[in-house]
Design a protein around this motif. Structure first.
Motif, PDB file in Angstrom:
ATOM      1  N   ASP A 174       4.725  -3.220 -10.216  1.00 21.74           N
ATOM      2  CA  ASP A 174       4.352  -1.999 -10.927  1.00 21.74           C
ATOM      3  C   ASP A 174       3.151  -1.372 -10.229  1.00 21.74           C
ATOM      4  O   ASP A 174       2.011  -1.818 -10.383  1.00 21.74           O
ATOM      5  N   GLU A 175       3.409  -0.326  -9.436  1.00 24.04           N
ATOM      6  CA  GLU A 175       2.332   0.269  -8.643  1.00 24.04           C
ATOM      7  C   GLU A 175       1.296   0.940  -9.544  1.00 24.04           C
ATOM      8  O   GLU A 175       0.110   0.983  -9.221  1.00 24.04           O
ATOM      9  N   LYS A 176       1.746   1.422 -10.717  1.00 22.74           N
ATOM     10  CA  LYS A 176       0.776   2.063 -11.630  1.00 22.74           C
ATOM     11  C   LYS A 176      -0.228   1.041 -12.129  1.00 22.74           C
ATOM     12  O   LYS A 176      -1.411   1.337 -12.263  1.00 22.74           O
ATOM     13  N   GLU A 177       0.250  -0.178 -12.397  1.00 19.80           N
ATOM     14  CA  GLU A 177      -0.671  -1.233 -12.840  1.00 19.80           C
ATOM     15  C   GLU A 177      -1.676  -1.574 -11.740  1.00 19.80           C
ATOM     16  O   GLU A 177      -2.854  -1.820 -12.021  1.00 19.80           O
ATOM     17  N   THR A 198       0.846  -1.203   0.000  1.00 20.36           N
ATOM     18  CA  THR A 198       0.000   0.000   0.000  1.00 20.36           C
ATOM     19  C   THR A 198       0.881   1.252   0.000  1.00 20.36           C
ATOM     20  O   THR A 198       0.592   2.240  -0.688  1.00 20.36           O
ATOM     21  N   LYS A 199       1.980   1.168   0.738  1.00 24.48           N
ATOM     22  CA  LYS A 199       2.935   2.287   0.771  1.00 24.48           C
ATOM     23  C   LYS A 199       3.615   2.462  -0.594  1.00 24.48           C
ATOM     24  O   LYS A 199       3.826   3.590  -1.042  1.00 24.48           O
ATOM     25  N   ILE A 200       3.935   1.342  -1.248  1.00 26.53           N
ATOM     26  CA  ILE A 200       4.543   1.435  -2.590  1.00 26.53           C
ATOM     27  C   ILE A 200       3.583   2.154  -3.543  1.00 26.53           C
ATOM     28  O   ILE A 200       3.991   2.964  -4.366  1.00 26.53           O
ATOM     29  N   CYS A 201       2.296   1.866  -3.383  1.00 27.55           N
ATOM     30  CA  CYS A 201       1.302   2.483  -4.281  1.00 27.55           C
ATOM     31  C   CYS A 201       1.009   3.937  -3.923  1.00 27.55           C
ATOM     32  O   CYS A 201       0.805   4.766  -4.793  1.00 27.55           O
ATOM     33  N   TYR A 202       0.935   4.260  -2.630  1.00 30.21           N
ATOM     34  CA  TYR A 202       0.428   5.581  -2.224  1.00 30.21           C
ATOM     35  C   TYR A 202       1.450   6.475  -1.541  1.00 30.21           C
ATOM     36  O   TYR A 202       1.143   7.607  -1.179  1.00 30.21           O
ATOM     37  N   GLY A 203       2.656   5.961  -1.307  1.00 30.71           N
ATOM     38  CA  GLY A 203       3.639   6.769  -0.589  1.00 30.71           C
ATOM     39  C   GLY A 203       3.383   6.738   0.909  1.00 30.71           C
ATOM     40  O   GLY A 203       2.816   5.772   1.427  1.00 30.71           O
ATOM     41  N   ALA A 238      -6.468  -1.069  -1.797  1.00 33.03           N
ATOM     42  CA  ALA A 238      -7.535  -0.076  -1.626  1.00 33.03           C
ATOM     43  C   ALA A 238      -8.147  -0.151  -0.222  1.00 33.03           C
ATOM     44  O   ALA A 238      -8.429   0.885   0.401  1.00 33.03           O
ATOM     45  N   GLU A 239      -8.326  -1.365   0.297  1.00 31.75           N
ATOM     46  CA  GLU A 239      -8.917  -1.517   1.643  1.00 31.75           C
ATOM     47  C   GLU A 239      -7.933  -1.051   2.717  1.00 31.75           C
ATOM     48  O   GLU A 239      -8.320  -0.432   3.710  1.00 31.75           O
ATOM     49  N   THR A 240      -6.629  -1.361   2.515  1.00 31.79           N
ATOM     50  CA  THR A 240      -5.619  -0.941   3.489  1.00 31.79           C
ATOM     51  C   THR A 240      -5.477   0.579   3.486  1.00 31.79           C
ATOM     52  O   THR A 240      -5.315   1.216   4.527  1.00 31.79           O
ATOM     53  N   LYS A 241      -5.588   1.165   2.280  1.00 34.04           N
ATOM     54  CA  LYS A 241      -5.524   2.635   2.175  1.00 34.04           C
ATOM     55  C   LYS A 241      -6.694   3.282   2.923  1.00 34.04           C
ATOM     56  O   LYS A 241      -6.520   4.259   3.658  1.00 34.04           O
TER      57      LYS A 241
END
Ligand SMILES: [Zn+2]
Length: 507
Positions: free
Chosen positions: A323-326, A60-65, A277-280
Motif C-alpha cells: 500500500d503505497e499510500k500507507e 520508490t517507483k510504486i510510491c512516486y511513479g 524517501a532517501e531513494t526519491k
C-alpha cells in the motif's frame, strides 16, 4: 659483425638509460604529476545510491511513479564481490569503483601486497592531475567509506579523523556532507591554511564562493529526509552548489561523486518509508545531473549502487498487500520512533502518531522484547520489521547482500556500461573515457624491456598508457612484464602508473 645491429644496440642502451633515469629521478607524489586530456570526457559525475538494489528503486517507483533513473539510456548489472567474499561493504565496493582494485572489506583505497599496506590511486586523484576540479558530496559523514575511498587511503574505514585530515590535504575542491564531529580544531585550522572556506549552514552554502569549500552540515550524518526540519541542508541543493562551484573552477572540467548515503542506513533498519524517501531524494539528484548533461554535452553521468542492503522483497505472501499510500503517510524514520519509545513513549501511541498504523498485541510484545536487548539497534530494527510487513514488503536481513546492483549511464561513452560487469571494470572504463575518450586501438607486441613500454615498440607513448590502463590496472606486479609497468615500484599497477606513463609520453 653486422654494423646495423651494433648501432641498434647502442641506441637501445641509451633508451634503457634514459628510461631508467626517468624512473628513478621522478618524484612520485600524485600531485606532482601533470597530464593532458586526450579527447577525454570533460565532466564526470558519479552518483552512488548506497545499498540501493533494484527493489529499492521499484518500491520508490510504486510510491512516486516515474523516476528520473528510468531515463538513463544504458543499463547494466554490477557484480559487487570483494576479496572478503560475495558480500562486500561500502569500503571495499567503493575502493573497487574508485580505483579498479578489489580489496578486503573495511579498507579505504588500500590493498595488501605481501602483508604490506599499499595506497591505490583513485579516479578523483587521476582527474585532478589532468587538471579537473574535484568534488565529493554525501548525506553521510563526509569521512564515511564511500566519499573516503575517492580521496584518502587508510587501512580501516573507522579511522575517520585521519580520513578527514587526508581529504583536506588532498585539496578536493568541494567537500559537502555531514561529519563535523570528525574534524578537530587542528584539522579545521589546516583546512583554512589550505585555502578552504568552511561553512555549516544553508546560508553558508548559498554564499560560498571559494576555490576550496568544506561544508559540514551535521555533526554526524545529515538527518533522514523524513526527520529533517526546514534548516537541514539536503542532497539536491548540495549537488547544485557543488556543480556551480566546480564549473567555474577549471576549464578542463570536473570530477564529482555524489552519494545518496542513507538509503543503506534505512535498509539496515528495514525502515521502508526512509528507503523510499532517501531513494526519491537521490533520484531528484539523478534528474538534475541528467538535465545538466543534456545541456553540457561533454558530461558523463554514471548512476550505480555499491551493493544491495537488506535483501528487500516488494510484495509478501501473507498479510497486507503493498500500500503505497500507507508508506507515503509515514512521517518519521524508525530511528526517531525508537528514540521516542526509549524515552518512555507508549509504543502503540508513538507508532500511530507517526504512521497512522495500529499495532496488534503481538507487535507490541515484539517491541517490548526488543527493548530488553543489548543490541542498540534491536528496537529500531523491530519497528522496521513490523511496519514493513504492515505495508506489504519484507527484508530478509539487516545486512548487505551479494546480489548484482544496477548501473545506468548517460553521455559520451555511456554505451560502454552495459551487461554484467564488476565495479573494477566500471572504474577502468570511466578512467579510459576520462583520459582517452574510449575506443583507442591497441596494437601490441607484448611489454618491451624499457620501463613503461607496454607495447614493445621501444618508445613511451600514449598507447603504452592506454594498454597499461586497460590490461594491467588492478594487478599486483608479480612477473617481469608487470614489474616494468609498475612505474613507481610500489608493487601494484594502478592509475598513478598510467599517469606516470602519460606524463613521460607527453613530455
Ligand atoms: Zn551498509
Amino acid at each position: 659483425m653486422n654494423k646495423k645491429i651494433g648501432i641498434l644496440g647502442v641506441l637501445f642502451t641509451i633508451f634503457i638509460l634514459i628510461a631508467f633515469q626517468a624512473s628513478v629521478a621522478k618524484n612520485y607524489a600524485m600531485e606532482d604529476i601533470t597530464i593532458k586530456s586526450n579527447g577525454g570526457v570533460k565532466n564526470v559525475i558519479i552518483l552512488i545510491g548506497d545499498g540501493m538494489g533494484l527493489a529499492h528503486i521499484e518500491i520508490t517507483k510504486i510510491c512516486y511513479g516515474h523516476l528520473n533513473m528510468e531515463d538513463m539510456p544504458y543499463t547494466g548489472y554490477e557484480l559487487t564481490d570483494s576479496l572478503s567474499g560475495p558480500v562486500t561493504d561500502s569500503a571495499a565496493a567503493g575502493t573497487a569503483i574508485a580505483t579498479g582494485f578489489k580489496t578486503y572489506n573495511g579498507m579505504i583505497s588500500t590493498v595488501k601486497v605481501n602483508d604490506k599496506l599499499v595506497n591505490v590511486t583513485s579516479l578523483l586523484e587521476l582527474a585532478k592531475c589532468s587538471g579537473k576540479a574535484t568534488g565529493l558530496v554525501t548525506t553521510t559523514r563526509i569521512t564515511h567509506a564511500t566519499p573516503a575511498v575517492f580521496a584518502s587511503h587508510v587501512e580501516k574505514r573507522s579511522m575517520e579523523e585521519e580520513i578527514a585530515r587526508q581529504l583536506i590535504e588532498e585539496k578536493v575542491n568541494v567537500l559537502f556532507g555531514g561529519g563535523k564531529e570528525k574534524f578537530s580544531d587542528d584539522i579545521l585550522k589546516l583546512a583554512k591554511k589550505n585555502g578552504y572556506e568552511v561553512v555549516y549552514t544553508r546560508e553558508g552554502l548559498e554564499s560560498a564562493n571559494g576555490k576550496y569549500v568544506l561544508g559540514l552540515f551535521a555533526d554526524s550524518h545529515i538527518p533522514y529526509v523524513l526527520d529533517r526540519d526546514n534548516k537541514t541542508v539536503g542532497l539536491l541543493e548540495m549537488t547544485k552548489k557543488a556543480i556551480e562551484l566546480l564549473e567555474k573552477d577549471s576549464d578542463k572540467g570536473f570530477f564529482l561523486m555524489v552519494e545518496g548515503g542513507r538509503i543503506d542506513h534505512a535498509a539496515h533498519g528495514n525502515d521502508i518509508a526512509s528507503v523510499v524517501a532517501e531513494t526519491k531524494e537521490f533520484d531528484e539528484v539523478v534528474g538534475y545531473c541528467l538535465d545538466y548533461a543534456r545541456k553540457n554535452k561533454n558530461t558523463l553521468v554514471i548512476v550505480l549502487a555499491d551493493h544491495e542492503t537488506g535483501g528487500l522483497g516488494v510484495g509478501i505472501d501473507y498479510g497486507d498487500p503493498i500500500d503505497e499510500k500507507e508508506i507515503l503517510n509515514i512521517k518519521a524514520s524508525t530511528e526517531t520512533m525508537a528514540k521516542e519509545i526509549e524515552n518512555g513513549g507508549d509504543p502503540k501511541e508513538v507508532i500511530k502518531k507517526y504512521t497512522g498504523l495500529d499495532l496488534t498485541d503481538e507487535e507490541v510484545k515484539k517491541i517490548e522484547d526488543a527493548m530488553k536487548s543489548d543490541n542498540k539497534y534491536a528496537l529500531g530494527n523491530a519497528i522496521g520489521e513490523i511496519i514493513s510487513e504492515k505495508v506489504g514488503v519484507r527484508f530478509v536481513s539487516h545486512k548487505h547482500t551479494g546480489v548484482p546492483v544496477p548501473i545506468m549511464a548517460y553521455g559520451p561513452g555511456a554505451e560502454h556500461f552495459r551487461g554484467f560487469r564488476h565495479h573494477v571494470d566500471t572504474s577502468k572504463e570511466i578512467a579510459d573515457l576520462m583520459l582517452f575518450g574510449g575506443d583507442r586501438m591497441i596494437i601490441t607486441n607484448g611489454v618491451g624491456v624499457i620501463k613503461g613500454d607496454a607495447n614493445g615498440n621501444y618508445r613511451i607513448d600514449l598507447d603504452d598508457a592506454y594498454i597499461t590502463l586497460n590490461q594491467y590496472v588492478g594487478k599486483i606486479a608479480t612477473n617481469d612484464d608487470e614489474k616494468r609497468l609498475d612505474m613507481d615500484n610500489n608493487g601494484i599497477i594502478d592509475y598513478k602508473d598510467v599517469a606516470l606513463i602519460m606524463e613521460m609520453a607527453e613530455s
